[in-house]
Motif scaffolding. Sequence first.
Motif, PDB file in Angstrom:
ATOM      1  N   ASP A   8      71.274  15.105  11.252  1.00 31.30           N
ATOM      2  CA  ASP A   8      70.090  14.558  11.906  1.00 31.30           C
ATOM      3  C   ASP A   8      70.390  13.164  12.445  1.00 31.30           C
ATOM      4  O   ASP A   8      70.573  12.219  11.684  1.00 31.30           O
ATOM      5  N   GLN A   9      70.438  13.052  13.780  1.00 33.85           N
ATOM      6  CA  GLN A   9      70.759  11.769  14.405  1.00 33.85           C
ATOM      7  C   GLN A   9      69.747  10.689  14.053  1.00 33.85           C
ATOM      8  O   GLN A   9      70.061   9.504  14.084  1.00 33.85           O
ATOM      9  N   GLY A  10      68.535  11.077  13.729  1.00 30.80           N
ATOM     10  CA  GLY A  10      67.508  10.114  13.356  1.00 30.80           C
ATOM     11  C   GLY A  10      67.845   9.338  12.098  1.00 30.80           C
ATOM     12  O   GLY A  10      67.335   8.241  11.876  1.00 30.80           O
ATOM     13  N   ASN A  11      68.696   9.913  11.237  1.00 31.18           N
ATOM     14  CA  ASN A  11      69.083   9.250   9.990  1.00 31.18           C
ATOM     15  C   ASN A  11      70.372   8.456  10.113  1.00 31.18           C
ATOM     16  O   ASN A  11      70.791   7.813   9.162  1.00 31.18           O
ATOM     17  N   LEU A  12      71.026   8.542  11.269  1.00 26.89           N
ATOM     18  CA  LEU A  12      72.306   7.866  11.450  1.00 26.89           C
ATOM     19  C   LEU A  12      72.107   6.409  11.844  1.00 26.89           C
ATOM     20  O   LEU A  12      71.062   6.025  12.358  1.00 26.89           O
ATOM     21  N   LYS A  13      73.140   5.621  11.613  1.00 31.14           N
ATOM     22  CA  LYS A  13      73.207   4.238  12.083  1.00 31.14           C
ATOM     23  C   LYS A  13      74.271   4.186  13.174  1.00 31.14           C
ATOM     24  O   LYS A  13      75.205   4.992  13.182  1.00 31.14           O
ATOM     25  N   PHE A  14      74.138   3.232  14.093  1.00 33.80           N
ATOM     26  CA  PHE A  14      75.038   3.163  15.243  1.00 33.80           C
ATOM     27  C   PHE A  14      75.568   1.744  15.443  1.00 33.80           C
ATOM     28  O   PHE A  14      74.880   0.776  15.170  1.00 33.80           O
ATOM     29  N   THR A  15      76.811   1.663  15.966  1.00 30.62           N
ATOM     30  CA  THR A  15      77.430   0.365  16.240  1.00 30.62           C
ATOM     31  C   THR A  15      77.457   0.123  17.743  1.00 30.62           C
ATOM     32  O   THR A  15      77.335   1.059  18.534  1.00 30.62           O
ATOM     33  N   LYS A  16      77.672  -1.126  18.113  1.00 31.00           N
ATOM     34  CA  LYS A  16      77.783  -1.468  19.538  1.00 31.00           C
ATOM     35  C   LYS A  16      79.086  -0.963  20.139  1.00 31.00           C
ATOM     36  O   LYS A  16      79.241  -0.959  21.356  1.00 31.00           O
ATOM     37  N   THR A  17      80.031  -0.535  19.293  1.00 34.30           N
ATOM     38  CA  THR A  17      81.287   0.040  19.788  1.00 34.30           C
ATOM     39  C   THR A  17      81.219   1.571  19.782  1.00 34.30           C
ATOM     40  O   THR A  17      82.244   2.240  19.888  1.00 34.30           O
ATOM     41  N   HIS A  18      80.015   2.114  19.634  1.00 31.32           N
ATOM     42  CA  HIS A  18      79.717   3.545  19.789  1.00 31.32           C
ATOM     43  C   HIS A  18      80.247   4.438  18.677  1.00 31.32           C
ATOM     44  O   HIS A  18      80.532   5.608  18.891  1.00 31.32           O
TER      45      HIS A  18
END
Length: 128
Positions: A2-12
Amino acid sequence: MDQGNLKFTKTHEWVNVEGDIVTVGITDFAVNQLTDLVYIELPAIGSTCEAGKVFGEVESVKAVSDLYSPVSGEITEVNSALVDDQSPLSDDPFGNGWITKVKMSNSSELDQFMNADEYRKFCESEAH
């Protein structure tokens, strides 16, 4: 995943947190920017990584891009199937395209990441 539970960085890179184990991959935005992937270099199991530092690379017909570790810790697992076949990075970046698992040494590093909505807005600003 579930992408809603993921965290993301500025380096993708994306991050999925389960206790002190973090699964790391690259986002569909990153894969689309790179186009046709031809090679991936994975970190060694048991090696340590440092947040914000290079821990591997992915190569496309267009460019070579570094992979940045979102967290500090020890590499506990790598998706070695990607060495022979990079298609899961494109076809299923948030599932079978995961790259590595890291046992975190500093959970406060997670505070700097974007949630799914923030990341989507970040990508929209990068696309212009």
